[in-house]
Enzyme design. Structure first.
Site, PDB file in Angstrom:
ATOM      1  CE1 TYR A 112      30.482  38.503  48.782  1.00 59.22           C
ATOM      2  CE2 TYR A 112      28.256  38.824  47.963  1.00 59.22           C
ATOM      3  CZ  TYR A 112      29.607  38.716  47.729  1.00 59.22           C
ATOM      4  OH  TYR A 112      30.092  38.811  46.461  1.00 59.22           O
ATOM      5  CD  GLU A 211       5.545  29.097  27.282  1.00 60.27           C
ATOM      6  OE1 GLU A 211       4.661  28.255  27.028  1.00 60.27           O
ATOM      7  OE2 GLU A 211       6.675  29.066  26.772  1.00 60.27           O
ATOM      8  CG  ASP A 263       4.498  28.808  23.442  1.00 61.96           C
ATOM      9  OD1 ASP A 263       3.559  29.616  23.351  1.00 61.96           O
ATOM     10  OD2 ASP A 263       5.708  29.124  23.385  1.00 61.96           O
TER      11      ASP A 263
END
Lengths: 383, 543
Positions: A112, A211, A263
């Site tokens: 901007y 995680e 995981d």
């Protein structure tokens, strides 16, 4: 800048930052002066950027992360590049101004801001992002990160809890603030966009990078950090730049190890853990700031699935593809035969397990049994 | 005759099954040869076309309006050209109610003599054109009477004709309906009136239809007719009351095409039989020589020898088997290509003149030398208009013409469309998606002139894809395309040059200003930097 003030907060605000800020401004001016000199000598000015293509990215086993090669591309000022050239200069000008006024701009802010540049304005944010990436790559050669150029990412840092005092400053007055990360109750300290100015005080023994939000919350609420004398960091998927930089700076300044707890699936291993540890291929120019080369993999490992008899889901098509790709193309995994073995084992088992699968043995099994057992033997963690 | 046959089948099928089921209980619906014979009778042509009006282009109300106008305009233009008169046409369409229109087409042609008027407009398959092989718009003498019949069918109103053959003659005024069972005109009024035109014909008819603007509209038809007939002046008043005048852009009448005899390579077996039965020659050899083009005495003898038939035989007495042998012998004999003086192309300059109506910035046109398909001479012309007022977005506009008549329907079935698609327009500076027409501010014009244009149906909407025709269209398009490509590239170079210059002007001050801010230069130093940089860039540009 040379003018000394007697206000303590003001000098404190500058002391830690003066050096790097002076370097940033110096390098910006140097780049501009080079262009100016070429013009005065009647030669076409140019800027040399490191090539950011994957072909110019190497894994450096000694440093332990993905690194940009030496190839450079030169953007010469010609009629066709004149617009981008003007935009690059304007963006550098903006950066200098931000450093001087101790301010910052997000990518969107910068876009901007360019609306004031007349014909050199950016029409799309993607254009300003691309020019910004070039500038970032250019200055990364001098060890200056984008945050130091005062262009901050939009994305959040993760959450932190544990035996840690973060020393920050009041953004308005520059006053020194000590933040005790044990005193957030059920909430957490949130990592700011730029972490370069932070200092740390801690007696913790390690950092545990987690995680999922769910697992983090459990460990936080049960005050696992107190029990294990550690600092908990929530990554929330692939860690953001700020999170990675925070973990890196914290672990280096406190000289404590980083353990990743994710995981057990190809995404957790090859996306989350690998990005934390060695960075990503398409942002190689920033990896040297943003990776945590001494991070180690606590779990969940494929062997854990067997040892703890965890509930599993079958590997999906994309999981298999990702794991095979890691074995075939990723120099990091290829470098470590422990990982080759683990990934092959995972593929052979054809299943994956989540961190929270440990809840099968009771909600707090992870705190009472799994993590203490694992932490007894950090040498066995995967590299 | 497909429809009656279809009806028969539909009737027969159920009765056949019931016959098998109930042999003992004889069904009253069973037909015998005798009862069938009572139903078997001649079907009038008009009746047949009434039931199969889609064959003639009257399948839906929108198309019907267009076809009616088109048939009348075709006739007017043909008549003017045959009489050597520069056409001056008036086309007026008046909307009477939601779906009812009155159309009037008026020309300054030679007029029609009084006793012929009822037959020309009130009898199907009556006309001057069917028996001649010559390049003209109409072919069979169906069109205008079919339009009248369609109007009569949908509104019950007669066709009104005013015609005058010369300043000293009277103008005749007719109101005619068609007796569809007997294919015969029924005259409701036959009078003379005062008319300010020295000669010409005016046809008025009322019909049910739908008027829409845009693609395949009457407006588009009239506009394209003006493009392909730059020698005509056309006044058009649309159903909405808009009046457009397409001024004549050339005073040159197209050369009058000569009538030719059929070429042996193009004749079909049935036609050959009929020709031999009707010939006035007394021997087969003479018949072949006089009724076909390019058949010399030597060629005629060779055909007969190959067929094993005596050249002196009476052509009317040949057996069907012999005629078939003759038919098979023709392709084995080498016969010179047909004469091409029967063709009247529009001409390159006239196409350019006609295309001016679209208001482009670049025009080009190509008239190919005559070529032959199946013994029929034909000639292909193509033109391209580019840029200017043409819309930049979307596909190019393809204008197809056969003997100067615009073809608006069935684009994708047409040889012209197929040829356009087979050209890689990206070579010529237009973008083109796979399997689509090219994009850009462009009109592609293709005209086929032939004594016998092979339409895919009687409604004359698409040209059949003979390989020779496709090849000629492609060659004409490629030639035009090369010239278009050169033009577009030239334009792009100029645009690029302009862009470069404006680029330098736009961004140099910004670079100067930025360096000033970064390095703290003085205004004088900044100006010096900008001047120096400009010199560097100008120098590299020239190189």
């Amino acid at each position: 800048m040379s003018k000394k003030t007697n206000k303590r907060k003001s000098s404190a605000r500058r002391n830690g930052r003066n050096g790097i800020d002076r370097l940033t401004i110096e390098k910006i001016k140097e780049a501009a002066a080079g262009i100016h000199q070429s013009i005065l000598r009647g030669r076409k000015p140019g800027m040399k950027f490191p090539v950011r293509a994957l072909s110019n990215v190497h894994y450096s086993p000694s440093k332990g992360f993905f690194e940009l090669g030496r190839r450079k591309k030169e953007r010469t000022l010609t009629v066709t590049t004149i617009k981008t050239f003007a935009q690059t200069l304007k963006l550098m000008e903006l950066s200098k101004e931000l450093v001087e006024t101790d301010d910052f701009a997000t990518k969107r802010d910068a876009y901007y801001q360019s609306k004031n540049w007349g014909e050199a304005r950016f029409d799309e944010q993607s254009e300003s992002d691309a020019v910004m990436d070039d500038i970032e790559a250019l200055f990364s050669l001098y060890g200056i990160s984008r945050e130091q150029l005062r262009f901050y990412p939009e994305e959040h840092g993760g959450a932190v809890a544990g035996e840690l005092i973060v020393i920050d400053r009041d953004p308005e007055t520059g006053e020194r603030i000590e933040i005790d990360c044990t005193r957030f109750g059920t909430g957490s300290y949130s990592i700011p966009h730029s972490v370069e100015h932070l200092e740390f005080k801690t007696k913790a023994k390690f950092i545990l990078a987690i995680e999922t939000g769910g697992m983090y919350q459990r460990l936080q609420n049960q005050k696992f950090w107190k029990k294990a004398n550690c600092i908990l960091v929530e990554m929330g998927g692939v860690p953001t730049r700020a999170t990675r930089r925070f973990v890196r700076r914290l672990s280096e300044s406190a000289r404590i190890p980083v353990y990743a707890f994710v995981d057990c699936d190809p995404y957790g291993i090859s996306n989350i853990y690998r990005t934390l540890k060695v960075g990503s291929g398409n942002a190689a120019h920033i990896n040297k700031f943003f990776c945590v080369p001494h991070a180690r993999f606590l779990g969940v490992t494929p062997q854990d699935i067997i040892d703890y008899d965890l509930p599993t889901h079958p590997l999906k098509e994309v999981d298999i593809k990702r794991a095979k790709d890691a074995l075939k193309n990723d120099p990091f995994f290829q470098q470590h035969k422990e990982w080759v073995k683990a990934l092959k084992q995972l593929l052979k088992m054809g299943v994956r397990a989540e961190q929270q699968a440990l809840a099968k043995w009771g909600l707090n099994y992870v705190i009472e049994e799994y993590l203490p057992a694992k932490l007894k033997n950090p040498k066995k963690f995967l590299p | 005759m497909p429809a009656p046959l279809g009806e028969q089948l539909a009737e027969v099928a159920p009765s056949a099954t019931s016959a098998r089921r109930g042999r003992k209980k004889a069904s009253p619906r069973l037909e015998t040869a005798q009862s069938l014979a009572r139903k078997q009778r001649e079907i009038s042509v008009s009746e047949f076309f009434l039931k199969n009006r889609h064959l003639l282009g009257f399948d839906n109300p929108q198309k019907a309006l267009l076809t009616a106008v088109k048939e009348a305009v075709d006739n007017s233009l043909d008549a003017c050209e045959q009489a050597g008169i520069l056409p001056d046409l008036g086309i007026e369409i008046e909307q009477l109610s939601e779906e009812r229109f009155r159309i009037a087409v008026e020309d300054n042609g030679p007029g029609i003599v009084r006793h012929q008027i009822p037959k020309v407009f009130g009898k199907l398959l009556y006309g001057s054109k069917f028996h001649t092989l010559r390049q003209q718009r109409g072919q069979q003498g169906i069109g205008i009477s079919a339009a009248g019949m369609y109007g009569q069918l949908t509104t019950g109103k007669p066709v009104v004709i005013t015609s005058r053959t010369g300043p000293t003659r009277e103008a005749h005024h007719f109101r005619i309906v068609i007796d569809t069972t007997r294919n015969r005109p029924k005259v409701l009024e036959d009078s003379t009136i005062a008319w300010d035109k020295p000669h010409g014909t005016r046809v008025e008819l009322e019909l049910e239809g739908v008027y829409r603007k845009g693609a395949r509209s009457v407006d588009q038809y009239v506009a394209q007719t003006a493009i392909a007939n730059p020698h005509a002046r056309i006044f058009y008043r649309s159903p909405k009351g808009e009046e457009i005048i397409y001024e004549r852009v050339t005073d040159q009448l197209p050369p009058r095409p000569l009538e030719i005899k059929p070429h042996p390579y193009g004749v079909e077996l049935g036609a050959l039989m009929q020709m031999l039965r009707q010939t006035s020659s007394r021997t087969l050899k003479a018949a072949l020589q006089s009724d076909f083009s390019r058949v010399s005495s030597r060629v005629a003898e060779e055909i007969c020898t190959r067929a094993g038939i005596d050249p002196g035989r009476s052509p009317a007495r040949l057996t069907p088997q012999e005629i078939e042998r003759l038919f098979r012998a023709i392709p084995q004999v080498k016969i010179m290509a047909p004469p091409t003086n029967c063709l009247s192309p529009i001409g390159e300059e006239q196409i350019l003149a006609g295309l001016q109506h679209v208001g482009a910035e670049f025009y080009t046109s190509v008239t190919r030398p005559p070529a032959v398909y199946r013994g029929n001479p034909f000639q292909i012309e193509a033109g391209i208009a580019y840029g200017g007022d043409l819309p930049v977005d979307g596909l190019v506009e393809l204008m197809r013409f056969a003997n100067r008549v615009p073809l608006l329907y069935q684009q994708s079935a047409c040889a012209i469309f197929k040829a356009v698609m087979s050209v890689d327009w990206r070579n010529y500076g237009l973008s083109q998606a796979k399997g689509a027409l090219p994009n850009g501010p462009c009109v592609i014009f293709v005209h086929m002139a032939s004594a016998w244009v092979p339409f895919t149906s009687e409604s004359k909407e698409a040209i059949a894809s003979y390989p020779e025709i496709l090849k000629e269209i492609r060659l004409a398009l490629q030639e035009c395309g090369r010239r278009l490509g050169a033009h577009i590239r030239r334009g792009r170079r100029l645009a690029e040059e302009r862009k470069r210059r404006s680029y330098i002007e736009q961004y140099l001050p910004i670079i100067g200003e930025s360096l000033q801010n970064l390095l703290g230069l003085s205004d004088r130093q900044r100006r010096q930097t900008v001047t120096s940089l400009q010199t560097i860039l100008e120098r590299s540009r020239r190189r």
